[in-house]
Enzyme design. Structure first.
Site, PDB file in Angstrom:
ATOM      1  N   LYS A  13       0.828  -1.212   0.000  1.00 55.03           N
ATOM      2  CA  LYS A  13       0.000   0.000   0.000  1.00 55.03           C
ATOM      3  C   LYS A  13       0.860   1.260   0.000  1.00 55.03           C
ATOM      4  O   LYS A  13       0.631   2.188  -0.769  1.00 55.03           O
ATOM      5  CB  LYS A  13      -0.917   0.037   1.249  1.00 55.03           C
ATOM      6  CG  LYS A  13      -1.812  -1.187   1.399  1.00 55.03           C
ATOM      7  CD  LYS A  13      -2.731  -1.071   2.624  1.00 55.03           C
ATOM      8  CE  LYS A  13      -1.996  -1.081   3.961  1.00 55.03           C
ATOM      9  NZ  LYS A  13      -1.487  -2.393   4.378  1.00 55.03           N
ATOM     10  N   ARG A  87      -9.078   0.809   9.422  1.00 59.14           N
ATOM     11  CA  ARG A  87      -8.710  -0.567   9.745  1.00 59.14           C
ATOM     12  C   ARG A  87      -9.776  -1.277  10.568  1.00 59.14           C
ATOM     13  O   ARG A  87      -9.604  -2.449  10.895  1.00 59.14           O
ATOM     14  CB  ARG A  87      -7.427  -0.547  10.567  1.00 59.14           C
ATOM     15  CG  ARG A  87      -6.153  -0.898   9.809  1.00 59.14           C
ATOM     16  CD  ARG A  87      -5.018  -0.722  10.785  1.00 59.14           C
ATOM     17  NE  ARG A  87      -3.833  -1.432  10.465  1.00 59.14           N
ATOM     18  CZ  ARG A  87      -2.800  -0.933   9.795  1.00 59.14           C
ATOM     19  NH1 ARG A  87      -2.853   0.279   9.301  1.00 59.14           N
ATOM     20  NH2 ARG A  87      -1.723  -1.659   9.612  1.00 59.14           N
ATOM     21  N   ARG A 126      12.296  -6.181   4.780  1.00 59.94           N
ATOM     22  CA  ARG A 126      12.033  -4.792   4.394  1.00 59.94           C
ATOM     23  C   ARG A 126      12.872  -3.767   5.178  1.00 59.94           C
ATOM     24  O   ARG A 126      13.058  -3.905   6.368  1.00 59.94           O
ATOM     25  CB  ARG A 126      10.544  -4.533   4.620  1.00 59.94           C
ATOM     26  CG  ARG A 126      10.104  -3.131   4.393  1.00 59.94           C
ATOM     27  CD  ARG A 126       8.610  -3.053   4.239  1.00 59.94           C
ATOM     28  NE  ARG A 126       7.899  -3.067   5.510  1.00 59.94           N
ATOM     29  CZ  ARG A 126       6.583  -2.846   5.602  1.00 59.94           C
ATOM     30  NH1 ARG A 126       5.868  -2.655   4.515  1.00 59.94           N
ATOM     31  NH2 ARG A 126       6.009  -2.859   6.770  1.00 59.94           N
ATOM     32  N   ARG A 160      11.806  -1.322  10.670  1.00 62.64           N
ATOM     33  CA  ARG A 160      10.776  -1.063  11.669  1.00 62.64           C
ATOM     34  C   ARG A 160      10.815  -2.104  12.777  1.00 62.64           C
ATOM     35  O   ARG A 160      11.019  -3.284  12.528  1.00 62.64           O
ATOM     36  CB  ARG A 160       9.397  -1.100  11.007  1.00 62.64           C
ATOM     37  CG  ARG A 160       9.041   0.203  10.354  1.00 62.64           C
ATOM     38  CD  ARG A 160       7.833   0.088   9.484  1.00 62.64           C
ATOM     39  NE  ARG A 160       6.737  -0.660  10.094  1.00 62.64           N
ATOM     40  CZ  ARG A 160       5.553  -0.791   9.529  1.00 62.64           C
ATOM     41  NH1 ARG A 160       5.306  -0.233   8.366  1.00 62.64           N
ATOM     42  NH2 ARG A 160       4.605  -1.481  10.126  1.00 62.64           N
ATOM     43  N   ARG A 171      -0.059  -8.824  13.534  1.00 60.10           N
ATOM     44  CA  ARG A 171      -0.637  -7.842  12.603  1.00 60.10           C
ATOM     45  C   ARG A 171      -1.585  -8.526  11.617  1.00 60.10           C
ATOM     46  O   ARG A 171      -2.634  -7.986  11.281  1.00 60.10           O
ATOM     47  CB  ARG A 171       0.471  -7.099  11.855  1.00 60.10           C
ATOM     48  CG  ARG A 171       1.077  -5.970  12.701  1.00 60.10           C
ATOM     49  CD  ARG A 171       2.517  -5.686  12.346  1.00 60.10           C
ATOM     50  NE  ARG A 171       2.728  -5.089  11.057  1.00 60.10           N
ATOM     51  CZ  ARG A 171       3.900  -5.085  10.424  1.00 60.10           C
ATOM     52  NH1 ARG A 171       4.967  -5.640  10.981  1.00 60.10           N
ATOM     53  NH2 ARG A 171       4.014  -4.502   9.255  1.00 60.10           N
TER      54      ARG A 171
HETATM   55  P1  ADP Z   1       1.472  -2.283   8.063  1.00 60.49           P
HETATM   56  O1  ADP Z   1       0.282  -2.058   7.167  1.00 60.49           O
HETATM   57  O2  ADP Z   1       2.710  -2.655   7.331  1.00 60.49           O
HETATM   58  O3  ADP Z   1       1.190  -3.200   9.213  1.00 60.49           O
HETATM   59  P2  ADP Z   1       1.333   0.466   9.124  1.00 60.49           P
HETATM   60  O4  ADP Z   1       2.509   1.336   9.005  1.00 60.49           O
HETATM   61  O5  ADP Z   1       0.110   0.826   8.345  1.00 60.49           O
HETATM   62  O6  ADP Z   1       1.874  -0.948   8.770  1.00 60.49           O
HETATM   63  O7  ADP Z   1       0.898   0.345  10.668  1.00 60.49           O
HETATM   64  C1  ADP Z   1       1.808   0.000  11.677  1.00 60.49           C
HETATM   65  C2  ADP Z   1       1.089  -0.096  13.021  1.00 60.49           C
HETATM   66  O8  ADP Z   1       0.497   1.179  13.364  1.00 60.49           O
HETATM   67  C3  ADP Z   1      -0.082  -1.079  13.081  1.00 60.49           C
HETATM   68  O9  ADP Z   1       0.353  -2.395  13.348  1.00 60.49           O
HETATM   69  C4  ADP Z   1      -0.908  -0.475  14.230  1.00 60.49           C
HETATM   70  O10 ADP Z   1      -0.344  -0.763  15.498  1.00 60.49           O
HETATM   71  C5  ADP Z   1      -0.767   1.009  14.013  1.00 60.49           C
HETATM   72  N1  ADP Z   1      -1.835   1.552  13.121  1.00 60.49           N
HETATM   73  C6  ADP Z   1      -1.648   2.137  11.901  1.00 60.49           C
HETATM   74  N2  ADP Z   1      -2.822   2.531  11.364  1.00 60.49           N
HETATM   75  C7  ADP Z   1      -3.782   2.195  12.263  1.00 60.49           C
HETATM   76  C8  ADP Z   1      -5.198   2.315  12.284  1.00 60.49           C
HETATM   77  N3  ADP Z   1      -5.882   2.879  11.264  1.00 60.49           N
HETATM   78  N4  ADP Z   1      -5.872   1.846  13.372  1.00 60.49           N
HETATM   79  C9  ADP Z   1      -5.214   1.294  14.401  1.00 60.49           C
HETATM   80  N5  ADP Z   1      -3.880   1.136  14.444  1.00 60.49           N
HETATM   81  C10 ADP Z   1      -3.159   1.567  13.386  1.00 60.49           C
END
Ligand code: ADP
Ligand code: ZN
Length: 215
Positions: A13, A87, A126, A160, A171
């Protein structure tokens, strides 16, 4: 035009969102990036969410909806790309209301479909450039010169804290339990398009562009 990129962690994404920013002047709204910024700037909120993120769990709806609300009231450019948001169903409802208030629509929701085995391989290799945000991979996209970003020359390459196998499993579990219902939610709203996220990066980009040009 406002769109959502939907898919599990590692679906690509962020990579595709960055391309759309370059090509179409759209604005990428990544709640993951916003939360990571909050962590590194040491705000109260950042401290509160750090452990939750490292475990691979979701941060509360209240926090992320607040972050998005702040950004939506600002500059709108060529439209918004929501990356990693919404999410949960509550976040999806909140986004609908926020856009409504601004007199804006959601034009497309693009689900990037990938299989779980590919995700583990993608995520555990990554790393990104801390300066320009370019994304690399140990096997599939190493830097040309070890330790140095191809794009901006920075040596600040980062992994990360949650890109390890244990956090990733959590996740994925969160994704299937809380986020995957959004596929049905947007399908029922006639907004969903599905593309193959396992295709090569440029092919994924073309598939997304084709979907956007339809809507
Ligand atoms: P990825 O999609 O690779 O898991 P992101 O960078 O989108 O990574 O998100 C990393 C972390 O940030 C998630 O595992 C969560 O803990 C938090 N997070 C990000 N966006 C949201 C969201 N919309 N709602 C709740 N937690 C979120
Ligand atoms: Zn760079």
């Amino acid at each position: 035009m406002n769109i959502i990129l939907l898919g599990p962690p590692g679906a690509g994404k962020g990579t595709q969102a960055r391309k759309l920013v370059e090509e179409r002047g759209m604005i990428q709204l990544s709640t993951g990036d916003m939360l990571r910024d909050a962590r590194s700037s040491g705000t109260e909120m950042g401290k509160r969410v750090a452990a939750v993120m490292d475990r691979g769990e979701l941060v509360t709806d209240e926090i992320v909806i607040g972050l998005i609300e702040e950004k939506l009231s600002g500059e709108q450019g060529g439209g918004f790309i929501f990356d990693g948001f919404p999410r949960t169903l509550a976040q999806a409802d909140a986004l609908g209301e926020l856009l409504n208030k601004l007199g804006q629509n959601l034009d497309a929701v693009i689900e990037m479909r990938v299989d779980d085995k590919a995700l583990v391989a993608r995520i555990t290799g990554r790393f990104t450039c801390g300066n320009c945000g370019e994304v690399y991979h140990d096997q599939t996209k190493p830097t040309k010169v070890a330790g140095k970003c191809d794009v901006c020359g920075s040596t600040d390459l980062k992994r990360r804290a949650d890109d390890n196998e244990d956090s990733l499993k959590q996740r994925l579990m969160e994704y299937y339990k809380k986020t995957s219902p959004l596929i049905g939610y947007y399908y029922a709203k006639d907004a969903l398009s599905v593309i193959d996220g396992l295709a090569e990066m440029d092919a994924v980009g073309s598939a997304i562009r084709a979907e956007l040009d339809k809507s």
